[in-house]
Enzyme design. Structure first.
Site, PDB file in Angstrom:
ATOM      1  N   GLY A 222      -2.493  -7.160   5.243  1.00 58.60           N
ATOM      2  CA  GLY A 222      -3.507  -6.224   5.562  1.00 58.60           C
ATOM      3  C   GLY A 222      -4.977  -7.418   7.240  1.00 58.60           C
ATOM      4  O   GLY A 222      -4.570  -6.787   8.038  1.00 58.60           O
TER       5      GLY A 222
ATOM      6  N   GLY B 189       1.627  -4.032   4.555  1.00 59.79           N
ATOM      7  CA  GLY B 189       2.000  -4.989   5.136  1.00 59.79           C
ATOM      8  C   GLY B 189       0.605  -6.445   4.881  1.00 59.79           C
ATOM      9  O   GLY B 189      -0.203  -5.824   3.948  1.00 59.79           O
TER      10      GLY B 189
ATOM     11  N   GLY C 236      -8.423  -4.801   2.689  1.00 59.04           N
ATOM     12  CA  GLY C 236      -7.140  -5.567   3.604  1.00 59.04           C
ATOM     13  C   GLY C 236      -7.394  -4.145   4.729  1.00 59.04           C
ATOM     14  O   GLY C 236      -8.797  -3.919   5.150  1.00 59.04           O
ATOM     15  N   ASP C 237      -6.072  -4.087   5.287  1.00 57.71           N
ATOM     16  CA  ASP C 237      -6.446  -3.325   6.105  1.00 57.71           C
ATOM     17  C   ASP C 237      -6.288  -1.364   6.049  1.00 57.71           C
ATOM     18  O   ASP C 237      -6.464  -0.531   6.560  1.00 57.71           O
ATOM     19  CB  ASP C 237      -5.254  -3.058   6.741  1.00 57.71           C
ATOM     20  CG  ASP C 237      -3.601  -2.690   6.274  1.00 57.71           C
ATOM     21  OD1 ASP C 237      -3.348  -2.972   5.706  1.00 57.71           O
ATOM     22  OD2 ASP C 237      -3.016  -1.446   7.130  1.00 57.71           O
TER      23      ASP C 237
ATOM     24  N   ARG D 239     -12.228  -9.011  -1.339  1.00 62.78           N
ATOM     25  CA  ARG D 239     -11.582  -8.632  -0.353  1.00 62.78           C
ATOM     26  C   ARG D 239     -10.947  -7.001   0.133  1.00 62.78           C
ATOM     27  O   ARG D 239     -10.323  -7.195  -0.404  1.00 62.78           O
ATOM     28  CB  ARG D 239      -9.901  -9.673  -0.247  1.00 62.78           C
ATOM     29  CG  ARG D 239      -9.309 -10.077   0.382  1.00 62.78           C
ATOM     30  CD  ARG D 239      -7.632  -8.597   0.947  1.00 62.78           C
ATOM     31  NE  ARG D 239      -6.501  -8.956   1.238  1.00 62.78           N
ATOM     32  CZ  ARG D 239      -5.809  -8.282   1.546  1.00 62.78           C
ATOM     33  NH1 ARG D 239      -5.897  -7.356   0.656  1.00 62.78           N
ATOM     34  NH2 ARG D 239      -4.096  -7.944   2.064  1.00 62.78           N
TER      35      ARG D 239
ATOM     36  N   THR E 292       0.259  -1.021   0.250  1.00 63.37           N
ATOM     37  CA  THR E 292       0.106  -0.032   0.020  1.00 63.37           C
ATOM     38  C   THR E 292       1.048   0.942  -0.117  1.00 63.37           C
ATOM     39  O   THR E 292       1.672   1.401   0.647  1.00 63.37           O
ATOM     40  CB  THR E 292      -0.508   0.108   1.755  1.00 63.37           C
ATOM     41  OG1 THR E 292      -1.551  -0.806   1.103  1.00 63.37           O
ATOM     42  CG2 THR E 292      -1.588   1.090   1.356  1.00 63.37           C
TER      43      THR E 292
END
Lengths: 307, 307
Positions: B205, B203, B181-182, B179, B151
């Site tokens: 997530g 990284g 992630g963070d 999906r 990211t």
């Protein structure tokens, strides 16, 4: 050994009672919370969770849910899931995976389908009528359409000292399609660590996610605060910060429990919740903010309007 | 007055340089971060952000982005957005609203369309070729398909003491459709409060969201820790907790800055990042974990492979 189950809103009473039956027989937190939340999801009377949940602006019921395992920190979540009976069970299954644990929109539907979850038209006739009436009202009176955002969230400690947390909601009534609140977001809508405790929030998700309130409450408990102090301190301090920085704070309510089974509640509005422990049969409580502090009392379930 | 812009990965260098030009002329953090992240989104060489981002398992580029305003705590986010050129600009616009600030899937697309954002086929020929080759490899060798999850995240302090943070990513290569992630999640992928500081993570997530790491770093800075101490302590302590509770910790890297413009980095893998301040021209750094602590040094951008 002690066990505790605490949940947001009076609508959780029947589910909590079923969960408590399991916990009493040394059932697992995981099984108890899934059964308890499915009970709320399945009941069409509750207009903010699962079947009978109120739809988005275009009449679709979009469901958000999350599940967190406090032993492993495993998280699973779905958002914008359409027409599956039990979002919490989809989230729970996702929490077992290492990758792709949070799925949204059509991808969440595809996962649920591939994994054999029960399809169901989640829009009840009553919910459709409420939506139509609201749409007319909004158009006639040029109102802000948003109203109602009551997530069922639960934290459970079982007799083997495992803790779990989970949430399920249809989100903000009349939301824009695809809108997510805090309920599916770890740290905001829920957080749990079996070594400390767990918390779950309900209210205006857009504001709750600005404060990572469930994580903050668990963190405060890790510093030694009792659950009641942790919940009240986090909710009041963050409401005050929002008012200072943004001019306004939305409704925020939160319940929590620690690894000893002690529990707490913090809220900035009137808020009902349900607790059962190895000492106390399931009871409904009503909480309010008085002189800057959360106070609560046991109430008869019939005092609280189902919604 | 001092200003700082810090960003994840070497790919941010050109964007950071443009942002720094603006900040030097007393431009706003809001304008600088949007320009800087759009620069990364627009560059087809970077396979994990925007145009040229690698697709999901079925060949669709699904984009996640978020924007947070540290003055108001306003947050906007999109996830699973398809075929819009600049997800960060959609997230920024959403951050101005009170309701419906986080939109996913088809709802995010509809919002971007209605608000006139630029449509673009975000799947480049190179990304399609990489996807096809990987798909064949995964099928032939029965590999776990997941690889690559970089990211671009930035934190900016401007000369008027406003802080903002933002992220943009195409997520995990070969992810399941839908999906998240963070990166889009406040508290996990980013967090900023102009009274304290801001942080952003990159990284795996799925693991970052288990620790609400961006929120935790800002919180540690609020207790008086220097950014470097806060970032390193949060990343190392949480990696250790994941290894203890789950047996494994994914890649986690995080950059942060405080309201004085001091900055820090924490990582559990090799990780490049970019910083510019009113004192220092834009530079690329390479960080590594050595003896349990994050160490870093300035490197020539040509030492780091673009990806």
């Amino acid at each position: 050994m002690s066990w505790t189950i605490i949940a947001t809103w009076r609508m959780a009473l029947e589910g909590v009672s079923k969960g408590a039956e399991l916990l009493k027989e040394n059932g697992s937190a995981s099984e108890a919370i899934e059964k308890a939340i499915r009970c709320v999801e399945d009941n069409p009377r509750y207009g903010s969770v699962g079947y009978g949940g109120l739809p988005n602006y275009v009449g679709e019921v979009e469901l958000d849910a999350a599940y967190m395992n406090g032993d492993t920190l495993g998280i699973g979540a779905v958002a914008g899931l359409k027409d599956y009976a039990n979002p919490v069970s989809v989230a729970k299954k996702l929490s077992e995976d290492r990758f792709n644990i949070f799925l949204v929109g059509a991808g969440a539907d595809a996962y649920a389908h591939m994994n054999g979850f029960e399809r169901k038209n989640m829009l009840t006739e009553a919910a459709r009528d409420t939506w139509k009436a609201r749409l007319k009202e909004v158009n006639d009176k040029n109102l802000s359409p948003y109203d109602g955002h009551d997530t069922v969230g639960m934290v459970v400690l079982d007799s083997a000292s495992t803790m779990v947390a989970a949430t399920s909601t249809s989100g903000l009534f009349m939301k824009k399609p695809g809108r997510i609140g805090d309920s599916a977001l770890s740290g905001s809508g829920l957080y749990v660590d079996s070594e400390i405790g767990g918390a779950t929030a309900t209210g205006l998700g857009e504001d709750i996610m600005k404060g990572c309130l469930s994580y903050e409450v668990v963190r405060l408990m890790s510093e030694g605060l009792a659950p009641q102090e942790a919940a009240d301190q986090a909710v009041q301090a963050f409401s005050e910060k929002l008012r200072r920085k943004k001019g306004v704070a939305g409704a925020i309510s939160l319940v929590c429990a620690n690894k000893k089974g002690e529990w707490g509640v913090g809220t900035n509005v009137e808020f009902s919740f349900v607790v059962a422990t190895d000492q106390d049969a399931p009871q409904v409580y009503l909480a309010n903010l008085e002189n800057g502090k959360t106070v609560y009392r046991v109430v008869d379930p019939s005092e609280i309007e189902d919604k």
